[in-house]
Design an enzyme around this catalytic site. Sequence first.
Site, mmCIF file in Angstrom:
data_model
loop_
_atom_site.group_PDB
_atom_site.id
_atom_site.type_symbol
_atom_site.label_atom_id
_atom_site.label_comp_id
_atom_site.label_asym_id
_atom_site.label_seq_id
_atom_site.Cartn_x
_atom_site.Cartn_y
_atom_site.Cartn_z
ATOM 1 N N ARG A 27 -7.897 -1.179 8.696
ATOM 2 C CA ARG A 27 -9.157 -0.672 8.394
ATOM 3 C C ARG A 27 -9.850 0.099 9.616
ATOM 4 N NH1 ARG A 27 -13.333 -3.612 3.927
ATOM 5 N NH2 ARG A 27 -13.831 -1.420 2.817
ATOM 6 N N GLU A 40 -12.758 3.208 5.152
ATOM 7 C CA GLU A 40 -12.659 2.493 6.585
ATOM 8 C C GLU A 40 -14.160 2.709 7.220
ATOM 9 O OE1 GLU A 40 -9.162 4.924 6.906
ATOM 10 O OE2 GLU A 40 -8.507 3.252 8.173
ATOM 11 N N THR A 80 -3.744 11.982 10.514
ATOM 12 C CA THR A 80 -3.657 12.886 11.802
ATOM 13 C C THR A 80 -2.239 13.123 11.629
ATOM 14 O OG1 THR A 80 -3.228 11.138 13.074
ATOM 15 C CG2 THR A 80 -5.291 12.147 12.992
ATOM 16 N N PHE A 90 -7.997 1.849 11.407
ATOM 17 C CA PHE A 90 -6.897 2.321 12.261
ATOM 18 C C PHE A 90 -7.334 2.488 13.789
ATOM 19 C CE2 PHE A 90 -3.049 5.333 12.277
ATOM 20 C CZ PHE A 90 -2.129 4.509 11.379
ATOM 21 N N PHE A 107 -5.950 -3.754 3.376
ATOM 22 C CA PHE A 107 -6.670 -3.585 4.427
ATOM 23 C C PHE A 107 -6.149 -2.700 5.620
ATOM 24 C CE2 PHE A 107 -9.099 -7.273 2.198
ATOM 25 C CZ PHE A 107 -10.106 -6.540 2.081
ATOM 26 N N ARG A 127 -5.385 7.917 16.773
ATOM 27 C CA ARG A 127 -6.659 7.988 16.203
ATOM 28 C C ARG A 127 -7.777 7.576 16.979
ATOM 29 N NH1 ARG A 127 -9.404 8.661 11.217
ATOM 30 N NH2 ARG A 127 -7.465 9.636 10.275
ATOM 31 N N ALA A 157 -5.959 5.756 5.456
ATOM 32 C CA ALA A 157 -6.663 6.673 6.089
ATOM 33 C C ALA A 157 -8.009 7.030 5.107
ATOM 34 C CB ALA A 157 -5.839 7.900 6.229
ATOM 35 N N GLN A 160 0.735 -0.951 0.051
ATOM 36 C CA GLN A 160 0.050 0.075 -0.050
ATOM 37 C C GLN A 160 0.893 1.320 -0.083
ATOM 38 O OE1 GLN A 160 -2.838 -1.860 3.196
ATOM 39 N NE2 GLN A 160 -3.452 -0.099 2.861
ATOM 40 N N GLU A 211 0.620 -1.694 4.515
ATOM 41 C CA GLU A 211 0.683 -0.160 4.746
ATOM 42 C C GLU A 211 2.386 -0.094 5.203
ATOM 43 O OE1 GLU A 211 -1.930 2.256 6.809
ATOM 44 O OE2 GLU A 211 -0.291 3.912 6.904
HETATM 45 N N1 MTE Z 1 -11.265 -2.473 0.024
HETATM 46 C C1 MTE Z 1 -10.769 -3.639 -0.630
HETATM 47 N N2 MTE Z 1 -11.610 -4.419 -1.547
HETATM 48 N N3 MTE Z 1 -9.553 -4.038 -0.212
HETATM 49 C C2 MTE Z 1 -8.848 -3.517 0.704
HETATM 50 O O1 MTE Z 1 -7.652 -3.991 0.847
HETATM 51 N N4 MTE Z 1 -8.593 -1.399 2.344
HETATM 52 C C3 MTE Z 1 -9.380 -0.615 3.155
HETATM 53 C C4 MTE Z 1 -10.553 0.101 2.201
HETATM 54 N N5 MTE Z 1 -11.297 -0.808 1.290
HETATM 55 C C5 MTE Z 1 -9.392 -2.173 1.327
HETATM 56 C C6 MTE Z 1 -10.698 -1.690 0.865
HETATM 57 C C7 MTE Z 1 -8.626 0.559 3.644
HETATM 58 S S1 MTE Z 1 -7.881 0.016 5.267
HETATM 59 C C8 MTE Z 1 -8.230 1.667 3.220
HETATM 60 S S2 MTE Z 1 -7.455 2.768 4.181
HETATM 61 C C9 MTE Z 1 -9.025 2.154 1.916
HETATM 62 O O2 MTE Z 1 -9.720 1.073 1.376
HETATM 63 C C10 MTE Z 1 -7.813 2.651 1.089
HETATM 64 O O3 MTE Z 1 -8.352 2.998 -0.029
HETATM 65 P P1 MTE Z 1 -8.899 4.402 -0.670
HETATM 66 O O4 MTE Z 1 -8.359 5.374 0.187
HETATM 67 O O5 MTE Z 1 -8.712 4.450 -1.867
HETATM 68 O O6 MTE Z 1 -10.327 4.347 -0.081
HETATM 69 C C1 QUE Z 2 -4.572 7.736 10.149
HETATM 70 C C2 QUE Z 2 -3.523 6.843 9.145
HETATM 71 C C3 QUE Z 2 -2.129 6.850 9.181
HETATM 72 C C4 QUE Z 2 -1.811 7.968 10.132
HETATM 73 C C5 QUE Z 2 -2.546 8.881 10.729
HETATM 74 C C6 QUE Z 2 -4.004 8.434 10.740
HETATM 75 C C7 QUE Z 2 -1.417 6.160 8.458
HETATM 76 C C8 QUE Z 2 0.071 6.313 8.800
HETATM 77 C C9 QUE Z 2 0.533 7.243 9.516
HETATM 78 C C10 QUE Z 2 1.964 7.774 9.725
HETATM 79 C C11 QUE Z 2 2.176 8.481 10.800
HETATM 80 C C12 QUE Z 2 3.551 8.789 11.039
HETATM 81 C C13 QUE Z 2 4.400 8.690 10.353
HETATM 82 C C14 QUE Z 2 3.968 7.821 9.013
HETATM 83 C C15 QUE Z 2 2.737 7.316 8.972
HETATM 84 O O1 QUE Z 2 -0.529 7.981 10.203
HETATM 85 O O2 QUE Z 2 -1.809 5.222 7.936
HETATM 86 O O3 QUE Z 2 4.937 7.582 7.976
HETATM 87 O O4 QUE Z 2 5.857 8.913 10.258
HETATM 88 O O5 QUE Z 2 0.788 5.696 8.068
HETATM 89 O O6 QUE Z 2 -4.955 9.333 11.417
HETATM 90 O O7 QUE Z 2 -3.959 5.947 8.334
HETATM 91 MO MO1 MOS Z 3 -6.152 1.608 5.744
HETATM 92 S S1 MOS Z 3 -5.995 0.823 7.749
HETATM 93 O O1 MOS Z 3 -5.722 3.160 6.440
HETATM 94 O O2 MOS Z 3 -4.704 1.050 5.102
#
Ligand code: MTE
Ligand code: QUE
Ligand code: MOS
Length: 816
Positions: free
Chosen positions: A337, A757, A443, A339, A223, A305, A512, A192, A227
Amino acid sequence: MNEPHTSARTHVTGESEFVDDRPATRGELFVELVLSAHAHARIKAIDPSKALRHPGVAAVFTAGDFHSNLWGTIFKDQPLLAEQVTAYHGEPVALVAAESREAARAGRSLVEIDYEPLPALLSIAAARTANSFIAPAREIARGDAKVAFLAAPRRLEGRIVIRGADHFYLENQASIAYPREDGQIEVHSSSQHPTETQHVVAHALGLSYKDVVCIVKRLGGGFGGKESQAAPFAAYAALVASKLGRPARVILSKDDDMVITGKRNPFENLYKVGFDHEGRLLSLEVELYSDGGAYADLSTSIMERAMLHCDNAYFIPNVRIRGQVCRTNFHPHTAFRGFGGPKGVATIERIIEEVAHAVGRDPLEIRKLNCYAPEGPRAVTPYGQTVRNNCLPKLLDRLARDSDYAARRARIRRHNEESLSGSDSRTLRGLSLVPVKFGISFTTRFLNQANALVLVHRDGSIQVSTGATEMGQGVNAKLARLVARELGLPRDHVRIMPTATDKNANTSPTAASSGADLNGAAAVLATRKIKARLSELAVSLLEIPESRWARHTAGLGTEPEIQVGPVAINEEDPNFGADWETGVASYHGMRFENGSVFAANSPKRHLSFAALVNEAYHHRISLSEHAHYRIPGLSFNKLTGQGDAFLYYTQGAALSEVSVNLDTGELKVLCARILMDLGRPVNSGIDLGQVTGAFIQGMGWVTTEKLHYNARGALLSHAPSTYKIPSIQDTPRDFQVELLPNNDSRASLNGMKAVGEPPLLLALSVWTAAHDALKSLEAYRRTYPRLELPATQEELLRGIFPEKFRHWEIRPGAGK
Ligand code: MTE
Ligand code: QUE
Ligand code: MOS
């Protein structure tokens, strides 16, 4: 707009290419990992000699073979391969590269490791006792929660246990690395976060970033689990490729993947709440403790978060939220998903339910009573951000009305009375309607940026590259539609290219829920820069006869070249000056529709988009653009815990009705009704799919998915046979998803809202509905049935027979 997913056809035919579908290239090696057999141990010696003698084994590598062995997204505290000490059961210790997968598997069982076991921390409680924490505690506060608690007419204290969950993506962690000339590495990864993967590979091998290209075509689900945690597997493949000069393939089995990679963070939270006799919240003190596992990973951001979602939909005047991440000897837990959101919302929803029980009112009334107001002081969160475009009261009212909440409530009461008065029915029913407000933005401010590259080719077809990764969520369908809409073209004129770090650098993870928002804005900005130039050219072209167009005269040098000026696009306006209704921008009075370009005031004279593009080329006008987008106005300060943390909130509500079998504890979701505010969707079909999928995934987390570890910290449930994700049989028979029309969202591009999410959190209504069912039991007349999350069948049985199960504890670390 309701177009198919961009991979709909190729997924069905099987043409879609995932990392492991890449054909083997000459000399390619398979890599298997040697995993730690202890949760915590000193590694005294590693002996690869037997493995190296096995036919087909090419090499064994250990920590010392990396130029730099440490990595980590926020803190660089995690070894790529354990060195001297292993900190969790299943931690990779060595790599075996071989000519075949079979040889690599045989080889890994022949690597001998001599361990000296050390005491391990295998629970949040143990870590707290040992003062084993990742980063100092953080706090968000408003008013004086302690004083308000003591002054409150009613008070309540409790503890909530929330367990982890596996991502269970269908494609496991996967990477293939190719050695390229002059020391370069090309790595294809199911990640991701291609930019971080590129950086981790570069550090691991001592290369500069320019010499590593990470390419992500698609993921078979991420999901959150890919990441941060995709990166080490790419580094393993790259190490083998670089040391041996041969391509290397790392594809995990489901068992290895589940054992090695981190899960959703478990939490154990303590709360104290003060309220009045009607159930109005007056004070809230929460201490959140998460299990971060052995390494920091993203756990501190996840905790943040969680803290920012302890209010969910409710105004609480006096608040003190404290959060601390514990360091244990489990796999490093990570993004999943939602967070931290689901853990914060679960906590406040449990509290709301308990308060309702204590004052003897329906929880829906308590939710409405405490819901954020449309404006004024009761619309301000504990971190000082005002909830704008607040749809929460409307969502609660509408859904309660449309789902016949009151009638259902009455029916369920009768059903439960009959069940408990010795009728044939041996089930209890429960009902719950839960709102969710989910903050959209990272954030961590610097992550809220994206860049895009748009190439218009001379036949009028277009390639778009951004940092967004397609993991099934449909971001490519959204990006393609946004670009196509802007240029008035069918979507199939636009191809979204594989994500690659040599086209888009310094990208944020697709996470996010902001992938489509951020990358969509960048792609639209780049498209509009091209569109503005084409518009200006079109004005001139429409004034001269076609025989004098450059296509006919170019090379003759008889006609002067048309020049177009630079454009100014207001990037502070969330819609960059475009029309909110159509979603598209217009320059020099020109419109782009149905493949044609014309002046809005004289639509009869038009030229085709393809002809215009071809002319632009002959006039030496650039047909490609790069654009950068940053979210304006984010002011959250991590040190004070105050400020605008989010650009906007995605909001929704869900009603769940469940049935719990009194003899077996089996739970069935009879009905789920969801109403969501997704602003003005780019693709409502994709969004409905996201809502449905996220809800079912969330149901797994709150009901059946339980990770079992033995007393030595080894994961026992590492396959679908022992880890129960929802199946089609578990999905509600009566399942309806509806979107609330909302044309007032003005925070992001064309009023669209992130969807990925937020709907996962709506599944908490299934968890609270299960509690609601148990509340009819005599045992819970005075007390509240405090179930763990997930409320598995065993957990529900414990709730049904609290006396019988009092001495019978099921918890991680217990038993063998
Ligand atoms: N949907 C599918 N089909 N597969 C995935 O891995 N990941 C989820 C969500 N929906 C996911 C999914 C998560 S954790 C996030 S953060 C968002 O998709 C990321 O994609 P977007 O920012 O384009 O919505
Ligand atoms: C939601 C998220 C993320 C987040 C904060 C959110 C995330 C993420 C990071 C993050 C924070 C500090 C770092 C970095 C990444 O923050 O996915 O590289 O130095 O990776 O509210 O989903
Ligand atoms: Mo989604 S948990 O922010 O990859």
